[in-house]
Design a protein around this motif. Structure first.
Motif, PDB file in Angstrom:
ATOM      1  N   VAL A  58       0.583  -1.397   0.072  1.00 38.75           N
ATOM      2  CA  VAL A  58      -0.189  -0.281  -0.040  1.00 38.75           C
ATOM      3  C   VAL A  58       0.708   0.909  -0.099  1.00 38.75           C
ATOM      4  O   VAL A  58       0.258   2.369  -0.842  1.00 38.75           O
ATOM      5  N   VAL A  59       2.067   1.385   0.657  1.00 37.00           N
ATOM      6  CA  VAL A  59       3.140   2.573   0.772  1.00 37.00           C
ATOM      7  C   VAL A  59       4.006   2.846  -0.673  1.00 37.00           C
ATOM      8  O   VAL A  59       4.299   1.569  -1.057  1.00 37.00           O
ATOM      9  N   LYS A  60       3.848   3.148  -1.288  1.00 27.83           N
ATOM     10  CA  LYS A  60       4.910   3.526  -2.819  1.00 27.83           C
ATOM     11  C   LYS A  60       5.557   3.920  -2.033  1.00 27.83           C
ATOM     12  O   LYS A  60       5.549   5.225  -1.331  1.00 27.83           O
ATOM     13  N   ARG A  61       7.057   4.284  -3.057  1.00 30.85           N
ATOM     14  CA  ARG A  61       8.024   5.644  -2.629  1.00 30.85           C
ATOM     15  C   ARG A  61       7.798   6.770  -2.618  1.00 30.85           C
ATOM     16  O   ARG A  61       8.496   7.495  -1.774  1.00 30.85           O
ATOM     17  N   GLU A  62       6.803   7.050  -3.076  1.00 34.32           N
ATOM     18  CA  GLU A  62       6.903   8.369  -4.059  1.00 34.32           C
ATOM     19  C   GLU A  62       6.419   8.727  -1.866  1.00 34.32           C
ATOM     20  O   GLU A  62       5.681   9.942  -1.620  1.00 34.32           O
ATOM     21  N   ASP A  63       5.389   8.429  -1.369  1.00 35.73           N
ATOM     22  CA  ASP A  63       4.641   8.393  -0.556  1.00 35.73           C
ATOM     23  C   ASP A  63       5.329   8.641   0.535  1.00 35.73           C
ATOM     24  O   ASP A  63       5.378   9.809   1.945  1.00 35.73           O
ATOM     25  N   VAL A  64       6.908   8.892   0.957  1.00 35.18           N
ATOM     26  CA  VAL A  64       7.824   9.283   1.375  1.00 35.18           C
ATOM     27  C   VAL A  64       8.866  10.481   1.308  1.00 35.18           C
ATOM     28  O   VAL A  64       9.549  10.122   0.114  1.00 35.18           O
ATOM     29  N   MET A  65       8.803  11.378   1.724  1.00 32.40           N
ATOM     30  CA  MET A  65       9.343  12.793   1.316  1.00 32.40           C
ATOM     31  C   MET A  65       9.948  13.355   3.138  1.00 32.40           C
ATOM     32  O   MET A  65       9.079  13.018   4.069  1.00 32.40           O
ATOM     33  N   ALA A  66      11.143  13.314   2.817  1.00 34.30           N
ATOM     34  CA  ALA A  66      12.573  14.443   3.833  1.00 34.30           C
ATOM     35  C   ALA A  66      12.766  15.440   3.548  1.00 34.30           C
ATOM     36  O   ALA A  66      13.707  15.023   2.464  1.00 34.30           O
ATOM     37  N   ASN A  67      12.875  16.319   4.224  1.00 38.99           N
ATOM     38  CA  ASN A  67      14.014  17.694   4.760  1.00 38.99           C
ATOM     39  C   ASN A  67      14.814  17.635   5.306  1.00 38.99           C
ATOM     40  O   ASN A  67      14.416  17.723   5.978  1.00 38.99           O
ATOM     41  N   THR A  68      15.535  17.443   4.964  1.00 37.91           N
ATOM     42  CA  THR A  68      17.413  17.217   6.174  1.00 37.91           C
ATOM     43  C   THR A  68      17.616  18.740   5.979  1.00 37.91           C
ATOM     44  O   THR A  68      19.127  18.404   5.815  1.00 37.91           O
ATOM     45  N   ASP A  69      17.291  19.494   5.041  1.00 35.46           N
ATOM     46  CA  ASP A  69      18.253  20.599   5.240  1.00 35.46           C
ATOM     47  C   ASP A  69      18.046  21.591   6.534  1.00 35.46           C
ATOM     48  O   ASP A  69      19.527  21.783   6.921  1.00 35.46           O
ATOM     49  N   TYR A  70      17.641  21.180   7.600  1.00 34.21           N
ATOM     50  CA  TYR A  70      17.411  22.207   8.845  1.00 34.21           C
ATOM     51  C   TYR A  70      18.909  21.132  10.159  1.00 34.21           C
ATOM     52  O   TYR A  70      18.511  21.252  10.902  1.00 34.21           O
ATOM     53  N   VAL A  71      18.654  19.968   9.487  1.00 34.15           N
ATOM     54  CA  VAL A  71      19.868  19.131  10.519  1.00 34.15           C
ATOM     55  C   VAL A  71      21.106  19.433  11.461  1.00 34.15           C
ATOM     56  O   VAL A  71      21.735  20.149  12.765  1.00 34.15           O
ATOM     57  N   GLY A  72      21.604  21.142  10.466  1.00 36.87           N
ATOM     58  CA  GLY A  72      22.646  21.535  11.239  1.00 36.87           C
ATOM     59  C   GLY A  72      24.416  21.204  11.162  1.00 36.87           C
ATOM     60  O   GLY A  72      24.699  19.920   9.922  1.00 36.87           O
ATOM     61  N   LYS A  73      24.761  20.744  12.042  1.00 34.35           N
ATOM     62  CA  LYS A  73      26.361  20.396  12.381  1.00 34.35           C
ATOM     63  C   LYS A  73      25.891  18.662  12.466  1.00 34.35           C
ATOM     64  O   LYS A  73      26.577  18.259  12.190  1.00 34.35           O
ATOM     65  N   GLY A  74      24.853  18.917  13.053  1.00 36.13           N
ATOM     66  CA  GLY A  74      24.924  17.247  13.805  1.00 36.13           C
ATOM     67  C   GLY A  74      24.014  16.554  13.947  1.00 36.13           C
ATOM     68  O   GLY A  74      22.880  17.661  14.351  1.00 36.13           O
ATOM     69  N   TYR A  75      23.972  15.234  14.729  1.00 36.56           N
ATOM     70  CA  TYR A  75      22.366  15.244  15.687  1.00 36.56           C
ATOM     71  C   TYR A  75      23.208  15.633  16.533  1.00 36.56           C
ATOM     72  O   TYR A  75      23.890  15.871  17.815  1.00 36.56           O
ATOM     73  N   GLY A  76      21.617  16.334  17.208  1.00 34.69           N
ATOM     74  CA  GLY A  76      21.707  16.964  19.096  1.00 34.69           C
ATOM     75  C   GLY A  76      22.972  17.901  19.288  1.00 34.69           C
ATOM     76  O   GLY A  76      22.897  18.010  20.146  1.00 34.69           O
ATOM     77  N   LEU A  77      23.013  18.289  17.838  1.00 34.01           N
ATOM     78  CA  LEU A  77      23.246  19.911  17.728  1.00 34.01           C
ATOM     79  C   LEU A  77      22.423  20.708  17.518  1.00 34.01           C
ATOM     80  O   LEU A  77      22.145  20.878  16.697  1.00 34.01           O
ATOM     81  N   PRO A  78      22.337  21.490  18.546  1.00 37.33           N
ATOM     82  CA  PRO A  78      21.681  23.075  17.890  1.00 37.33           C
ATOM     83  C   PRO A  78      21.337  23.803  17.238  1.00 37.33           C
ATOM     84  O   PRO A  78      22.700  23.628  16.510  1.00 37.33           O
ATOM     85  N   THR A  79      21.178  24.118  16.522  1.00 35.36           N
ATOM     86  CA  THR A  79      21.309  25.443  15.360  1.00 35.36           C
ATOM     87  C   THR A  79      20.289  26.735  15.520  1.00 35.36           C
ATOM     88  O   THR A  79      19.634  26.704  16.564  1.00 35.36           O
ATOM     89  N   LYS A  80      20.659  27.391  14.773  1.00 34.87           N
ATOM     90  CA  LYS A  80      20.150  28.661  15.592  1.00 34.87           C
ATOM     91  C   LYS A  80      18.284  28.871  15.070  1.00 34.87           C
ATOM     92  O   LYS A  80      17.728  29.598  15.553  1.00 34.87           O
TER      93      LYS A  80
END
Length: 337
Positions: A245-267
């Motif tokens: 029932v799940v198609k590949r186009e159903d999954v969308m992620a935007n990763t532009d806001y990760v910053g320097k890495g996991y757990g590291l706060p961003t402005k």
């Protein structure tokens, strides 16, 4: 979709509110609602409560006397797992990986770490870069050799059993929208270990809800993040009995806001924390929900949601704020990272 076929503990405070954010909407020029999964209960709430209802029910069904999981130092999942274990009278051991290198005392002992210990969990620390699933299996096997019946929960509770919690959340959101005559165009949330988004996607697809789910990444590059979500959403659909029932186009992620890495706060994340706090009285955390909200805010400013009604799913995590006090300039109320 009959989720009652699966073992479940009914400990969450459900349904969580679905409410408008009028002041933030006015500020951004987009109609934005919020799904308050920071209000699920169990040690200040958060998205893991929904997953743990199914995971801990499975642990009980298997006769476990101990649960074990892993995550970063300020893991929300670890804190909520410890709370469930306390409620059920099970021992809990959490493997904590240092993914930031922070030596700040509050980061390492306050926030979620403090709550882990208050709930009676034991913790074990590892330097960043370890094979944490492998380390957890070693630790679990050691306890099993001592005669313990250990139930191992993956990081974030992200497997098909845990994802059932967010299949149920998808049903809940659409039910609330239908009951109030609220058309939803887009659902936005922070995505990390993939279980929340996978469950939402599987649930929305199973209902043919035609609501676009956008995950704002908190750790992995886009191709990896989307593949993790897609793989788990497909496995969850199989578990539900609706394979394909799940198609590949159903999954969308935007990763532009990760910053320097996991757990590291961003402005942008700190700005999101302040906007939600000052405009709506809602608390976010620097690691997950703030980065999701940062994406929401930036995309709204760029016109991404023109003429859409957007729901932001708040995954909780405010308990971690006590471990990130160094990220705030308390006098000028602005970011110091």
């Amino acid at each position: 979709m009959h989720l009652a076929r699966f073992p479940r503990l009914h400990l969450a405070h459900l349904p969580t509110p679905l409410e408008p954010m009028k002041r933030l909407s006015k500020e951004l020029g987009v109609e934005i609602w919020i799904k308050r999964d920071d209000c699920t209960g169990m040690s200040t709430g958060g998205n893991k409560t929904r997953k743990l209802e199914f995971l801990m029910a499975e642990a009980e069904a298997q006769g476990a006397d101990m649960v074990m999981t892993q995550g970063a130092t300020q893991t929300n999942h670890g804190r909520q797992t410890a709370a469930f274990a306390a409620k059920l009278g099970l021992d809990c051991h959490i493997l904590l990986e240092d993914r930031t290198g922070y030596e700040d005392a509050n980061y390492n002992t306050n926030g979620n770490v403090l709550l882990d210990h208050l709930h009676g969990a034991t913790t074990e620390k590892f330097a960043g870069g370890h094979d944490m699933p492998g380390e957890m299996e070693k630790a679990a096997n050691k306890k099993r050799a001592e005669g313990r019946n250990v139930y191992v929960i993956p990081g974030g509770g992200s497997n098909p059993t845990g994802a059932l919690g967010y299949v149920n959340a998808a049903f809940e959101i659409i039910g609330q929208a239908n009951d109030s005559g609220l058309r939803i165009d887009r659902l936005v949330h922070a995505t990390g270990s993939s279980g929340t988004q996978a469950g939402l996607v599987a649930g929305m697809c199973a209902m043919n809800a035609q609501v676009s789910v956008l995950g704002i990444g908190t750790r992995a590059p886009q191709p990896k993040q989307e593949q993790m979500v897609f793989d788990l959403a497909c496995k969850t659909a199989v578990k539900l009995g609706c394979a394909d029932v799940v198609k590949r186009e159903d999954v969308m992620a935007n990763t532009d806001y990760v910053g320097k890495g996991y757990g590291l706060p961003t402005k942008s994340g700190i700005e999101a924390i302040q906007m939600f706090a000052e405009l709506e009285g809602i608390l976010l955390d620097p690691c997950y929900s703030a980065k999701g909200a940062a994406g929401l805010i930036d995309l709204a400013r760029k016109g991404e949601f023109k003429d859409e009604r957007v729901v932001f799913l708040h995954t909780g995590g405010a308990a971690a704020l006590g471990g990130y006090d160094f990220a705030f300039d308390h006098q000028n109320r602005w970011v110091t990272v």
